[in-house]
Motif scaffolding. Structure first.
Motif, PDB file in Angstrom:
ATOM      1  N   UNK A 365       0.473  -1.102   0.251  1.00 20.81           N
ATOM      2  CA  UNK A 365      -0.434   0.160  -0.307  1.00 20.81           C
ATOM      3  C   UNK A 365       0.537   1.014   0.164  1.00 20.81           C
ATOM      4  N   UNK A 366       2.342   1.091   0.115  1.00 14.21           N
ATOM      5  CA  UNK A 366       2.993   2.236   0.580  1.00 14.21           C
ATOM      6  C   UNK A 366       3.585   3.040  -1.475  1.00 14.21           C
ATOM      7  N   UNK A 367       3.874   3.976  -1.336  1.00 15.63           N
ATOM      8  CA  UNK A 367       4.112   4.514  -2.662  1.00 15.63           C
ATOM      9  C   UNK A 367       4.819   4.213  -3.595  1.00 15.63           C
ATOM     10  N   UNK A 368       5.224   3.885  -4.579  1.00 15.11           N
ATOM     11  CA  UNK A 368       5.790   2.960  -5.397  1.00 15.11           C
ATOM     12  C   UNK A 368       6.774   3.911  -5.609  1.00 15.11           C
ATOM     13  N   UNK A 369       7.280   5.207  -4.678  1.00 17.50           N
ATOM     14  CA  UNK A 369       8.669   6.049  -5.186  1.00 17.50           C
ATOM     15  C   UNK A 369       9.529   5.874  -3.759  1.00 17.50           C
ATOM     16  N   UNK A 370      10.984   6.169  -3.967  1.00 16.23           N
ATOM     17  CA  UNK A 370      12.185   6.704  -2.951  1.00 16.23           C
ATOM     18  C   UNK A 370      12.099   8.302  -3.676  1.00 16.23           C
ATOM     19  N   UNK A 371      13.148   8.251  -2.388  1.00 19.54           N
ATOM     20  CA  UNK A 371      14.262   9.672  -3.128  1.00 19.54           C
ATOM     21  C   UNK A 371      15.615   9.758  -2.468  1.00 19.54           C
ATOM     22  N   UNK A 372      16.313  10.658  -3.819  1.00 16.08           N
ATOM     23  CA  UNK A 372      17.442   9.540  -3.547  1.00 16.08           C
ATOM     24  C   UNK A 372      18.161  11.710  -3.704  1.00 16.08           C
ATOM     25  N   UNK A 373      18.847  11.314  -2.771  1.00 15.86           N
ATOM     26  CA  UNK A 373      19.872  12.832  -3.326  1.00 15.86           C
ATOM     27  C   UNK A 373      18.917  13.867  -3.713  1.00 15.86           C
ATOM     28  N   UNK A 375      15.774  13.775  -5.070  1.00 15.49           N
ATOM     29  CA  UNK A 375      15.479  13.469  -6.775  1.00 15.49           C
ATOM     30  C   UNK A 375      13.962  12.665  -6.182  1.00 15.49           C
ATOM     31  N   UNK A 376      13.282  12.213  -6.836  1.00  9.77           N
ATOM     32  CA  UNK A 376      11.921  11.490  -6.735  1.00  9.77           C
ATOM     33  C   UNK A 376      12.184  10.746  -8.149  1.00  9.77           C
ATOM     34  N   UNK A 377      12.757   9.274  -7.644  1.00  7.95           N
ATOM     35  CA  UNK A 377      12.866   7.633  -8.207  1.00  7.95           C
ATOM     36  C   UNK A 377      11.752   6.255  -8.383  1.00  7.95           C
ATOM     37  N   UNK A 378      10.482   6.608  -9.276  1.00  8.96           N
ATOM     38  CA  UNK A 378       9.755   6.233  -9.150  1.00  8.96           C
ATOM     39  C   UNK A 378      10.409   4.514 -10.164  1.00  8.96           C
ATOM     40  N   UNK A 379       9.412   3.560  -8.792  1.00  5.97           N
ATOM     41  CA  UNK A 379       9.650   2.094  -8.312  1.00  5.97           C
ATOM     42  C   UNK A 379       8.465   0.775  -9.378  1.00  5.97           C
ATOM     43  N   UNK A 380       9.006   0.032 -10.344  1.00  5.71           N
ATOM     44  CA  UNK A 380       7.933  -1.317  -9.960  1.00  5.71           C
ATOM     45  C   UNK A 380       8.603  -1.741 -10.229  1.00  5.71           C
ATOM     46  N   UNK A 381       8.104  -2.817  -9.368  1.00  8.56           N
ATOM     47  CA  UNK A 381       8.776  -4.328  -9.154  1.00  8.56           C
ATOM     48  C   UNK A 381       8.025  -5.272  -9.832  1.00  8.56           C
ATOM     49  N   UNK A 382       8.796  -5.794 -11.061  1.00  9.83           N
ATOM     50  CA  UNK A 382       8.830  -7.043 -11.697  1.00  9.83           C
ATOM     51  C   UNK A 382       7.465  -6.654 -12.679  1.00  9.83           C
ATOM     52  N   UNK A 383       5.932  -7.349 -12.448  1.00  9.90           N
ATOM     53  CA  UNK A 383       5.374  -7.122 -13.333  1.00  9.90           C
ATOM     54  C   UNK A 383       4.317  -5.962 -12.984  1.00  9.90           C
ATOM     55  N   UNK A 384       4.336  -5.192 -11.936  1.00 13.47           N
ATOM     56  CA  UNK A 384       3.607  -4.097 -11.538  1.00 13.47           C
ATOM     57  C   UNK A 384       4.286  -3.459 -13.023  1.00 13.47           C
ATOM     58  N   UNK A 385       4.993  -3.291 -13.797  1.00 10.05           N
ATOM     59  CA  UNK A 385       5.562  -2.622 -14.561  1.00 10.05           C
ATOM     60  C   UNK A 385       4.257  -2.717 -15.478  1.00 10.05           C
ATOM     61  N   UNK A 386       3.283  -3.374 -16.102  1.00 11.92           N
ATOM     62  CA  UNK A 386       1.862  -3.301 -16.977  1.00 11.92           C
ATOM     63  C   UNK A 386       0.801  -2.714 -16.386  1.00 11.92           C
ATOM     64  N   UNK A 387       1.379  -2.275 -15.184  1.00  6.19           N
ATOM     65  CA  UNK A 387      -0.420  -2.145 -14.306  1.00  6.19           C
ATOM     66  C   UNK A 387      -0.251  -0.155 -14.374  1.00  6.19           C
ATOM     67  N   UNK A 388      -1.061  -0.118 -15.123  1.00  9.55           N
ATOM     68  CA  UNK A 388      -0.779   1.582 -14.818  1.00  9.55           C
ATOM     69  C   UNK A 388      -0.675   2.661 -14.037  1.00  9.55           C
ATOM     70  N   UNK A 389      -2.334   2.371 -12.922  1.00  8.93           N
ATOM     71  CA  UNK A 389      -2.185   2.783 -11.534  1.00  8.93           C
ATOM     72  C   UNK A 389      -0.599   2.727 -10.974  1.00  8.93           C
ATOM     73  N   UNK A 390      -0.016   1.687 -10.539  1.00  9.83           N
ATOM     74  CA  UNK A 390       1.251   1.934 -10.405  1.00  9.83           C
ATOM     75  C   UNK A 390       2.384   2.842 -11.071  1.00  9.83           C
TER      76      UNK A 390
END
Length: 507
Positions: A365-373, A375-390
């Motif tokens: 349920x946590x947002x698919x993002x981390x902040x590095x220096x 810079x916000x970095x969007x994430x998707x783990x494996x098959x989550x790449x095909x889901x628009x909502x992520x």
């Protein structure tokens, strides 16, 4: 009456429609990687629509079943790589059956709308628009249900290497699919009505073809760059791979070693890059801290983690001080891969296969993002790449670059990794963001926002990529309007079908 009855007749006899649907399935499969002949998506869609024209319920169901089962059977044949034919056959039959049901409204549209809107405008515009909208509705249906759906086979996703791909940055992947099918459906009606005898009737399909071929990328703004290293360890990360303790993290560490002393802002390891939960295994945690310290950058890694008697597929940003206060849990665990829905029922059917899946992952349920220096970095783990909502959620949270972590080890030697890589490329184009797609065993790539490749690691080799990755800000129209357009097409298509039925009955 005679004219109405003529329009209701099937364009192809059933004995010809069934093999036409089978050929459509073959061509559509070839449009996706490994073959990746993107233009074949158009004749495939044409053959399928021609097979449905004039069909009644039973005939449409048969045509749709032949197309659906064969198409999914070929497209996802990689599911049989280790577990054998039962999961592959089950997925193909279920998705094929749902495809058949969802194609029935298209056949009904071809029966009702010519009577409801009998003029030339109705045939050349209204009917194709509704047919294309119903195509998108079918894809959304399969991508949402059951058990969260399987949006692997959207026609727009086949266009990652085509000149049509930039259009997704304006209307989203579903919008691109709609326009592709709209062109096909228009051309079918042009031929059926012999509309070339009046050139003005060809203006709409001609304009649409130009739009498909020559629409540029939606502009986003360059906002700097960040130096990202991504490591493909090629370790024993498959479900049935034989492994020694800590062999996975050792493979990742060995492949990371050439990066020591380099200038790195973020180090990325793939999904399944750790042998155990670092929050509960001190040895794994110490190794991650050591690697982060030697590289001089935080480490984005992934492992199965446990919290409150639940398991998650978790990516964590590990710092050189041994802390990790930014995490993301996979949003859409794979049914029958990462958890078993209705376990008692399926266990009664295939207990040996269901028994292999002991761990039940919980959706994050946590947002698919981390902040590095900063810079916000969007994430998707494996098959989550095909889901628009992520993807959309990460961008709405400010992501300036996208990182996709995956583990393809269970599908070595198949088309799966190339298909997933193609979807990652499509996401780069749709969102106007650079993408770092990193796998345990390949294929891994750094991809520019226009879909071109910066660098790559081929399958079954260990190595590291280090690149200055362009950061971008601003949302594309495809990200902002795409979800709304998708809803409009789904409900608009169904609503137009109901209106067509009502008008046809009145006439």
């Amino acid at each position: 009456m005679t004219d109405s009855r003529a329009r209701e007749r099937a364009l192809l006899p059933l004995w010809a429609a069934v093999p036409a649907a089978a050929l459509a399935a073959l061509l559509m499969d070839l449009a996706y990687p490994e073959a990746g002949i993107w233009i074949l998506a158009f004749p495939s869609a044409a053959l399928l629509l021609l097979s449905l024209i004039g069909r009644r319920f039973g005939g449409a169901l048969l045509v749709g079943l032949v197309y659906g089962v064969l198409f999914f059977g070929m497209l996802v044949s990689w599911t049989s790589r280790y577990l054998g034919p039962i999961p592959w056959a089950a997925l193909s039959v279920v998705e094929g059956g749902l495809t058949a049901l969802a194609l029935v409204p298209t056949a009904l549209a071809y029966r009702w709308l010519p009577r409801a809107f009998p003029g030339t405008a109705g045939r050349l515009f209204v009917l194709p628009v509704v047919v294309a909208a119903l195509w998108v509705g079918r894809e959304v249906f399969l991508g949402s249900w059951p058990y969260g759906g399987f949006p692997w086979a959207r026609i727009g996703m086949s266009q990652a290497e085509s000149p049509l791909a930039p259009l997704s940055s304006w209307v989203g992947v579903s919008g691109l699919g709609f326009l592709m099918v709209l062109l096909v459906a228009m051309l079918i009606e042009v031929v059926r009505l012999r509309a070339w005898r009046r050139p003005l009737r060809l203006v709409a399909p001609a304009v649409l073809a130009v739009v498909l071929l020559f629409t540029p990328l939606f502009p986003t703004s360059v906002s700097g760059s960040t130096r990202i290293a991504a490591v493909q360890g090629n370790g024993p990360t498959g479900y049935f791979d034989e492994r020694e303790p800590f062999s996975v993290i050792q493979a990742q560490t060995d492949a990371t070693a050439p990066l020591y002393g380099e200038d790195v802002d973020l180090l990325v390891w793939p999904e399944g890059s750790l042998d155990a939960d670092p929050f509960q295994n001190e040895a794994i945690a110490r190794r991650m801290t050591l690697v982060s310290t030697r590289v001089g950058a935080p480490l984005l890694a992934n492992a199965a983690t446990g919290r409150d008697d639940r398991y998650y597929n978790t990516s964590m940003l590990w710092n050189s001080d041994g802390t990790a206060d930014q995490t993301h849990d996979k949003r859409h665990p794979v049914p029958f891969g990462e958890y078993v829905p209705d376990r008692a029922f399926y266990n009664a059917l295939v207990p040996d296969l269901i028994g292999l899946i002991q761990r039940e992952y919980t959706p994050g349920t946590n947002p698919p993002i981390v902040e590095v220096g900063g810079v916000p970095v969007g994430l998707a783990i494996c098959f989550d790449v095909i889901y628009d909502d992520v993807i959309t959620e990460g961008l709405n949270n400010g992501a300036q670059v996208l990182v996709f972590q995956t583990n393809n080890a269970d599908f070595r030697g198949t088309d799966e990794n190339l298909q997933q890589l193609s979807f990652a490329r499509m996401r780069a184009i749709e969102t106007g963001r650079s993408v770092v797609n990193i796998s345990t065993v390949g294929t891994s790539q750094v991809i520019r926002s226009d879909g071109s490749t910066v660098t790559r690691l081929d399958a079954d080799e260990a190595g590291a990529m280090l690149e200055d990755v362009e950061l971008r800000s601003g949302l594309t129209a495809g990200v902002v309007l795409g979800p709304w357009l998708q809803l409009l097409l789904v409900w608009g298509g169904l609503g137009a079908l109901v209106v067509g039925w009502w008008r046809a009955r009145r006439r």
